[in-house]
Design an enzyme around this catalytic site. Structure first.
Site, PDB file in Angstrom:
ATOM      1  N   ASP A   1       0.835  -1.199   0.000  1.00 52.44           N
ATOM      2  CA  ASP A   1       0.000   0.000   0.000  1.00 52.44           C
ATOM      3  C   ASP A   1       0.873   1.254   0.000  1.00 52.44           C
ATOM      4  O   ASP A   1       0.499   2.279  -0.562  1.00 52.44           O
ATOM      5  CB  ASP A   1      -0.940  -0.005   1.209  1.00 52.44           C
ATOM      6  CG  ASP A   1      -1.969   1.105   1.139  1.00 52.44           C
ATOM      7  OD1 ASP A   1      -2.549   1.314   0.050  1.00 52.44           O
ATOM      8  OD2 ASP A   1      -2.189   1.772   2.165  1.00 52.44           O
TER       9      ASP A   1
ATOM     10  N   ASP B   1       2.745   1.479  -3.827  1.00 51.06           N
ATOM     11  CA  ASP B   1       2.007   2.001  -4.981  1.00 51.06           C
ATOM     12  C   ASP B   1       2.118   3.522  -5.079  1.00 51.06           C
ATOM     13  O   ASP B   1       2.364   4.068  -6.154  1.00 51.06           O
ATOM     14  CB  ASP B   1       0.551   1.535  -4.983  1.00 51.06           C
ATOM     15  CG  ASP B   1      -0.265   2.017  -3.786  1.00 51.06           C
ATOM     16  OD1 ASP B   1       0.275   2.698  -2.890  1.00 51.06           O
ATOM     17  OD2 ASP B   1      -1.473   1.694  -3.742  1.00 51.06           O
TER      18      ASP B   1
ATOM     19  N   ASP C   1      -8.304   0.291  -0.398  1.00 53.00           N
ATOM     20  CA  ASP C   1      -8.002   0.401   1.038  1.00 53.00           C
ATOM     21  C   ASP C   1      -9.230   0.077   1.882  1.00 53.00           C
ATOM     22  O   ASP C   1      -9.149  -0.637   2.880  1.00 53.00           O
ATOM     23  CB  ASP C   1      -7.513   1.807   1.394  1.00 53.00           C
ATOM     24  CG  ASP C   1      -6.088   2.080   0.964  1.00 53.00           C
ATOM     25  OD1 ASP C   1      -5.396   1.140   0.504  1.00 53.00           O
ATOM     26  OD2 ASP C   1      -5.662   3.251   1.076  1.00 53.00           O
TER      27      ASP C   1
END
Length: 190
Positions: A67, A70, A92
């Site tokens: 996460d 990216d 998310d």
């Protein structure tokens, strides 16, 4: 809170971003990888297997790493986009709901606590989205943003205290929601 450390960590994060960018894979690919690890973590939690808290926690930490990757890949390649930002935010939330569902199905915490944790977590995100819509930025506002909440779940869960982790998430998400509501209310221009 962790967002406030980004400036200090920027050189290291950019190095990681450049490393993953060198693969030629898009930021959205890495967003999808993060979601995949989160979903696998949720399944592991949901199965309630022996050492499930350890394996689920490790997979959740790997998800959190991707996460972060990216966004770094998007920044270093100059490929930031509204579409990428949208996908990142949606993935998310999908990941967070899946994790709590896994905790619930696995029986690691009382159902009402899990429901309260996910509700408050989603309200924290909604508060930010609603404030962004009226041009009030809330990134870094609050003690329990998504990263902090998932780190609590991963680390406290790994040591075997998932119900306590969920209670901590309820507390920090509740405080963060109040903090964001106060900051937004103070900054609304009528």
């Amino acid at each position: 809170m962790l967002n406030n450390l980004r400036d200090k960590l920027r050189p290291g994060l950019e190095k990681i971003g450049r490393g993953f960018a060198s693969t030629g894979l898009s930021p959205n690919f890495w967003t999808s990888v993060g979601l995949a690890f989160a979903l696998i973590s949720a399944i592991v939690y949901g199965l309630g297997i022996e050492y499930g808290l350890i394996f689920g926690g490790i997979l959740l930490l790997v998800s959190g790493f991707f996460d972060m990757v990216d966004g770094q890949v998007a920044r270093v390649t100059g490929k930031t986009s509204k579409k990428g930002s949208y996908l990142d935010s949606m993935f998310d939330k999908i990941a967070e709901v899946a994790i709590f569902l896994g905790i619930l199905v696995g029986g690691y915490a009382e159902p009402y606590l899990v429901m309260l944790a996910i509700t408050l977590s989603l309200l924290v995100s909604y508060a930010r989205a609603k404030s962004d819509a009226i041009n009030i930025k809330l990134q870094g506002i609050g003690i329990g943003e998504r990263a902090e909440r998932l780190l609590v779940i991963a680390f406290i869960g790994i040591i075997g205290y998932m119900e306590i982790a969920v209670i901590v998430v309820v507390i920090i998400a509740g405080i963060t929601l109040i903090q964001r509501m106060i900051v937004t209310a103070k900054n609304i221009q009528e």
